[in-house]
Design a protein around this motif. Structure first.
Motif, PDB file in Angstrom:
ATOM      1  N   ARG A  97       0.826  -1.198   0.000  1.00 48.70           N
ATOM      2  CA  ARG A  97       0.000   0.000   0.000  1.00 48.70           C
ATOM      3  C   ARG A  97       0.861   1.249   0.000  1.00 48.70           C
ATOM      4  O   ARG A  97       0.631   2.195  -0.750  1.00 48.70           O
ATOM      5  CB  ARG A  97      -0.886  -0.027   1.234  1.00 48.70           C
ATOM      6  CG  ARG A  97      -2.300   0.211   0.940  1.00 48.70           C
ATOM      7  CD  ARG A  97      -3.074   0.369   2.219  1.00 48.70           C
ATOM      8  NE  ARG A  97      -4.358   0.936   1.876  1.00 48.70           N
ATOM      9  CZ  ARG A  97      -5.336   0.252   1.298  1.00 48.70           C
ATOM     10  NH1 ARG A  97      -5.188  -1.021   1.028  1.00 48.70           N
ATOM     11  NH2 ARG A  97      -6.458   0.850   0.981  1.00 48.70           N
ATOM     12  N   HIS A  98       1.873   1.232   0.875  1.00 42.66           N
ATOM     13  CA  HIS A  98       2.780   2.368   0.943  1.00 42.66           C
ATOM     14  C   HIS A  98       3.493   2.548  -0.390  1.00 42.66           C
ATOM     15  O   HIS A  98       3.659   3.659  -0.880  1.00 42.66           O
ATOM     16  CB  HIS A  98       3.807   2.165   2.057  1.00 42.66           C
ATOM     17  CG  HIS A  98       3.189   1.924   3.407  1.00 42.66           C
ATOM     18  ND1 HIS A  98       3.863   1.309   4.420  1.00 42.66           N
ATOM     19  CD2 HIS A  98       1.965   2.219   3.886  1.00 42.66           C
ATOM     20  CE1 HIS A  98       3.069   1.219   5.473  1.00 42.66           C
ATOM     21  NE2 HIS A  98       1.916   1.764   5.177  1.00 42.66           N
ATOM     22  N   LEU A 121      -4.690   5.502   4.128  1.00 40.20           N
ATOM     23  CA  LEU A 121      -4.157   5.590   2.772  1.00 40.20           C
ATOM     24  C   LEU A 121      -5.110   4.929   1.787  1.00 40.20           C
ATOM     25  O   LEU A 121      -5.632   3.852   2.042  1.00 40.20           O
ATOM     26  CB  LEU A 121      -2.815   4.858   2.690  1.00 40.20           C
ATOM     27  CG  LEU A 121      -1.783   5.186   3.756  1.00 40.20           C
ATOM     28  CD1 LEU A 121      -0.557   4.340   3.526  1.00 40.20           C
ATOM     29  CD2 LEU A 121      -1.416   6.636   3.691  1.00 40.20           C
ATOM     30  N   THR A 152      -4.940   4.332  -2.430  1.00 44.81           N
ATOM     31  CA  THR A 152      -4.132   4.608  -3.610  1.00 44.81           C
ATOM     32  C   THR A 152      -5.030   4.842  -4.814  1.00 44.81           C
ATOM     33  O   THR A 152      -6.232   4.675  -4.744  1.00 44.81           O
ATOM     34  CB  THR A 152      -3.188   3.434  -3.904  1.00 44.81           C
ATOM     35  OG1 THR A 152      -3.996   2.287  -4.140  1.00 44.81           O
ATOM     36  CG2 THR A 152      -2.287   3.178  -2.740  1.00 44.81           C
ATOM     37  N   PRO A 186      -4.536   9.702  -5.050  1.00 43.82           N
ATOM     38  CA  PRO A 186      -4.696   8.995  -3.782  1.00 43.82           C
ATOM     39  C   PRO A 186      -5.248   9.905  -2.688  1.00 43.82           C
ATOM     40  O   PRO A 186      -5.284  11.103  -2.872  1.00 43.82           O
ATOM     41  CB  PRO A 186      -3.264   8.596  -3.460  1.00 43.82           C
ATOM     42  CG  PRO A 186      -2.441   9.681  -4.043  1.00 43.82           C
ATOM     43  CD  PRO A 186      -3.149  10.100  -5.289  1.00 43.82           C
ATOM     44  N   LEU A 192       1.240   4.024  -2.941  1.00 43.90           N
ATOM     45  CA  LEU A 192       1.056   5.458  -2.682  1.00 43.90           C
ATOM     46  C   LEU A 192       2.267   6.233  -3.184  1.00 43.90           C
ATOM     47  O   LEU A 192       2.137   7.283  -3.811  1.00 43.90           O
ATOM     48  CB  LEU A 192       0.858   5.690  -1.184  1.00 43.90           C
ATOM     49  CG  LEU A 192       0.654   7.134  -0.787  1.00 43.90           C
ATOM     50  CD1 LEU A 192      -0.672   7.634  -1.322  1.00 43.90           C
ATOM     51  CD2 LEU A 192       0.690   7.304   0.711  1.00 43.90           C
ATOM     52  N   ALA A 243       1.248   9.111   8.613  1.00 47.50           N
ATOM     53  CA  ALA A 243       0.239   8.991   7.556  1.00 47.50           C
ATOM     54  C   ALA A 243      -0.749   7.889   7.886  1.00 47.50           C
ATOM     55  O   ALA A 243      -0.371   6.802   8.306  1.00 47.50           O
ATOM     56  CB  ALA A 243       0.920   8.693   6.225  1.00 47.50           C
ATOM     57  N   PHE A 287      -4.934  10.552   1.612  1.00 55.01           N
ATOM     58  CA  PHE A 287      -4.308  10.158   2.873  1.00 55.01           C
ATOM     59  C   PHE A 287      -4.438  11.288   3.873  1.00 55.01           C
ATOM     60  O   PHE A 287      -4.765  12.416   3.517  1.00 55.01           O
ATOM     61  CB  PHE A 287      -2.841   9.761   2.676  1.00 55.01           C
ATOM     62  CG  PHE A 287      -2.030  10.718   1.854  1.00 55.01           C
ATOM     63  CD1 PHE A 287      -2.013  10.621   0.474  1.00 55.01           C
ATOM     64  CD2 PHE A 287      -1.284  11.708   2.456  1.00 55.01           C
ATOM     65  CE1 PHE A 287      -1.267  11.487  -0.290  1.00 55.01           C
ATOM     66  CE2 PHE A 287      -0.528  12.584   1.691  1.00 55.01           C
ATOM     67  CZ  PHE A 287      -0.524  12.470   0.315  1.00 55.01           C
TER      68      PHE A 287
END
Lengths: 438, 317
Positions: free
Chosen positions: B44-45, B117, B119, B236, B48, B114, B238
């Motif tokens: 996921r990170h 999230l 994306t 995205p 992003l 963060a 966040f």
């Protein structure tokens, strides 16, 4: 140069910290004097030499930050440290008082080290110091900040103490923040800089004010969209004024952020959702109709019952009327009276007006299926003896054929059969076809 | 004497030049962003990060950075790539994401936590925009209220704003990047600007805008003079919680620290403790009950013998 300063900056910080730990008060006084000299030229220096400024400004800010860091170690209670926080933030807020306030902090620190009596006394002492040094204005400010900042923080403290966590401090060194900002900020003055240079819109109002609850997704997102929409409108107007192309022409194709594949998926999902929604609506409609249909049926039964009741009432009424008036007056015959013809007439007269007109006389059209069945199986009339012979059937000689009688193949006699003549009687299908020929 | 004159004249001419340049609007906004993550980011990170990199044509994506403690090494790395901004994703415990925004080499550095999230790949976003088109940056009014928010705004402006004439940027503007402050956090959203035909009933709604548009159409812009703007989210999205602002680039004194930020580890620990607390309370209760029974002499299996000697064996002995 950049590299040098970059590697230097963390070192400088740590060095200064250690210094502050070793000899607090002496170091601070030195710092103050240096600070005074360094205060004025910061803005000019900024343009001239970054490195120098880095050093001078870091020296500026470090003692304050350190001062705050040290305090909770010396005195445990968090309220106290927030109080001193407030002091130091005051000092950083307005330049003129910077010198005095730090001394005040020093005083307070030494106080707390010597005797940790309580907060009240300490605050009094600091206040006295302030008033000795410069008037009442400072006091007012302190009180204001009291109300503004402390309340939420106290709650936080309680929460955190309850949670048994490390007490994180709010460091908010406004002066340092602003100097830092000034150092790297771009010039976005709307008079001199075109909008297309930065394309930044700051909305006029706070978005948070229009969000009733952050937990409410719909309201929150709506507020964000409204903020962005305002910015987009404003930005478009400004860009058009400056003659910057804004709208993408329809024949301009280029790579997009999200691939066609993803967009295809998104579209497919949309379609799927739409169809699912449609199907659900259809099903619901069907269900409702079913429910409603039942209601209609009940209604109809009630109506019928009502009609019947009405008719009966009417009949009774008429009978009574006739009984009172006497039959002779109406000129009806005996037979009429017997079969209630008048009642029938009355009913028909009233019913004809109510009922919808039916084609034909009374009976009306039967539906197609009934008609077909009637044609096949017959309808009405006497069922008994319908297949037995009578005068007409016996008089009907249409089926008689002399040739056939002579041929002998057909019903030639019982004897023939016995002799073992095969195929005296044709098969069923042939018989049928022969019957059809006849 | 001559040297003095020279220096004086030089400085004066310099000033002249500066004023000239100011007048001629010959300004260069040169920003380059080094985008990289630490090791241990989740998919996921990573996605992003890729999304942000796709949105920033002035960005330079680099391989994962190996250290989480020696972040000042990023300064050298940024210099190597001629970047003056660093956007660093620090993943902790394979689930928490911290985002560092830094102005290299002279700072400041802002560290965010963060959360939430989403994306661009996610299917509930329907918008799309050109890759590398310059966004309009929309900031909440609250960003002007506090010094630390002003600083954050400036950092965002330089990191997320695509500079004019950036190498891979597209000439049209079709998305808005919005930053809002709510609940002490910064919420980031990205919307597509879609120009739609204005409905005829809507004209009375916003006259001011209409007039502006009329003006602009007079000044010679065709296309979309009668259009309204619709926003469709691209992603995205966040949420950032500011934790710390340092004066230097990945170093230097701390000039802002957010007390309201509670580390996710603390929250998790608290949850665990609360869960454990139930068990502890139950055990405590059990122990107390046992003690009480003992006091009453009702210990299970060991009923006290009748003191009066009424046992059958005693009676009929």
């Amino acid at each position: 140069m950049a590299k040098k300063s970059a590697t230097q900056s963390p070192k400088a910080g740590s060095k200064l910290k250690s210094q502050a730990v070793n000899g607090k008060s002496a170091e601070k006084k030195k710092d103050n004097s240096r600070r005074k000299s360094a205060k004025q030229p910061t803005v000019e220096k900024m343009v001239v030499d970054n490195e120098e400024l880095e050093e001078s400004s870091s020296e500026d800010e470090v003692p304050e930050a350190n001062g705050k860091k040290e305090e909770p170690r010396s005195d445990e209670s968090s309220e106290e440290d927030s109080g001193s926080d407030r002091d130091s933030s005051d000092g950083s807020g307005d330049e003129g008082f910077g010198h005095i306030d730090i001394e005040a902090i020093d005083d307070s620190e030494s106080e707390s080290e010597l005797d940790s009596d309580g907060e009240d006394e300490r605050v009094k002492i600091t206040k006295q110091d302030d008033s000795e040094d410069d008037g009442e204005g400072e006091d007012d400010e302190e009180e204001e900040i009291d109300v503004d900042e402390l309340e939420p923080e106290d709650e936080e403290d309680e929460e955190q103490i309850a949670a048994g966590t490390r007490v994180r401090q709010t460091i908010n060194n406004k002066e340092a923040l602003l100097t830092s900002l000034r150092r790297f900020a771009l010039d976005t003055d709307p008079k001199t800089v075109p909008f297309a240079f930065h394309q930044t819109v700051v909305s006029s109002k706070r978005t948070e004010d229009s969000i009733p609850s952050v937990e409410d997704d719909l309201q929150r997102e709506l507020a964000f969209v409204n903020q962005a929409l305002e910015a987009a409108r404003q930005g478009r107007a400004l860009l058009r004024k400056e003659g910057v192309p804004f709208t993408r022409p329809t024949d301009y194709f280029a790579e997009t952020v999200r691939s066609d594949e993803t967009m295809q998926k998104v579209r497919a999902k949309l379609v799927e959702e739409a169809t699912a929604k449609k199907a659900a609506a259809e099903a619901r409609k069907q269900r409702d109709l079913k429910k409603f249909g039942k209601q209609v049926q009940v209604q109809k039964q009630l109506e019928r019952a009502k009609q019947k009741r009405e008719a009966l009432e009417k009949i009774n009424l008429l009978k009574k009327k006739r009984a009172t008036n006497g039959s002779s007056t109406l000129g009806a015959t005996e037979a009429d009276d017997l079969f209630d013809v008048a009642v029938d007439n009355e009913l028909n007269a009233s019913g004809a007006s109510k009922k919808r007109k039916s084609p034909g006389d009374g009976k009306g059209e039967r539906n197609a299926k009934r008609q077909r069945k009637d044609a096949k199986y017959g309808f009405g009339g006497k069922k008994r003896f319908s297949k037995s012979g009578d005068a007409i059937s016996s008089g009907d000689l249409s089926g008689f054929n002399a040739k056939k009688m002579k041929s002998g193949s057909f019903g030639g006699g019982g004897g023939g059969k016995k002799k073992g003549v095969k195929a005296a009687r044709p098969g069923k299908s042939r018989r049928k076809s022969m019957a059809a020929k006849r | 004497m001559a040297a003095v004159y020279k220096s004086l004249s030089k400085s004066s001419s310099k000033e002249d030049k500066e004023t000239e340049s100011n007048g001629a609007v010959e300004r260069k906004n040169k920003q380059r962003v080094l985008i990289l993550s630490s090791r241990g980011v989740t998919y996921r990170h990573r996605h992003l990060l890729n999304d942000l990199a796709a949105m920033l044509p002035h960005g330079r994506k680099d391989a994962k950075f190996d250290s989480k403690s020696k972040l000042y090494q990023l300064n050298e790395l940024a210099e190597l790539y001629n970047c003056n901004n660093v956007l660093f994703f620090e993943a902790r415990k394979g689930k928490d994401l911290y985002m560092w925004f830094s102005k290299v080499p002279n700072g400041p550095t802002v560290k965010f936590f963060a959360q939430n999230l989403h994306t661009m790949e996610e299917l509930h976003f329907q918008g799309n925009c050109l890759k590398g088109s310059r966004p309009i940056l929309s900031f909440d009014g609250a960003f002007e209220s506090e010094p630390y928010l002003r600083l954050i705004k400036e950092v965002f402006m330089q990191t997320f704003g695509v500079p004019q004439g950036a190498r891979k940027s597209k000439p049209f503007i079709d998305h808005v990047l919005s930053f809002s402050v709510a609940d002490g956090k910064i919420w980031v959203r990205n919307y597509e600007i879609r120009e739609v035909e204005r409905a005829k009933g809507e004209t009375g709604n916003d006259d001011g805008d209409e007039q502006q548009e009329k003006k602009s159409s007079k000044s010679g812009h065709k296309g979309g003079k009668d259009t309204d703007i619709n926003l469709i989210e691209i992603g995205p999205r966040f949420v950032l919680t500011p934790i710390v602002i340092q004066e230097g680039a990945f170093g230097g004194p701390i000039i802002y620290e957010n007390k309201r930020f509670i580390s996710p580890n603390k929250i998790r620990a608290e949850l665990r403790r609360a869960k454990a607390g139930r068990h502890v309370a139950r055990m405590e209760q059990q122990r107390e009950a046992l003690a009480r029974r003992k006091q009453l002499g009702l210990e299970d299996g060991k009923m006290k013998k009748d003191p009066a000697g009424l046992d059958t064996r005693d009676l009929f002995a």
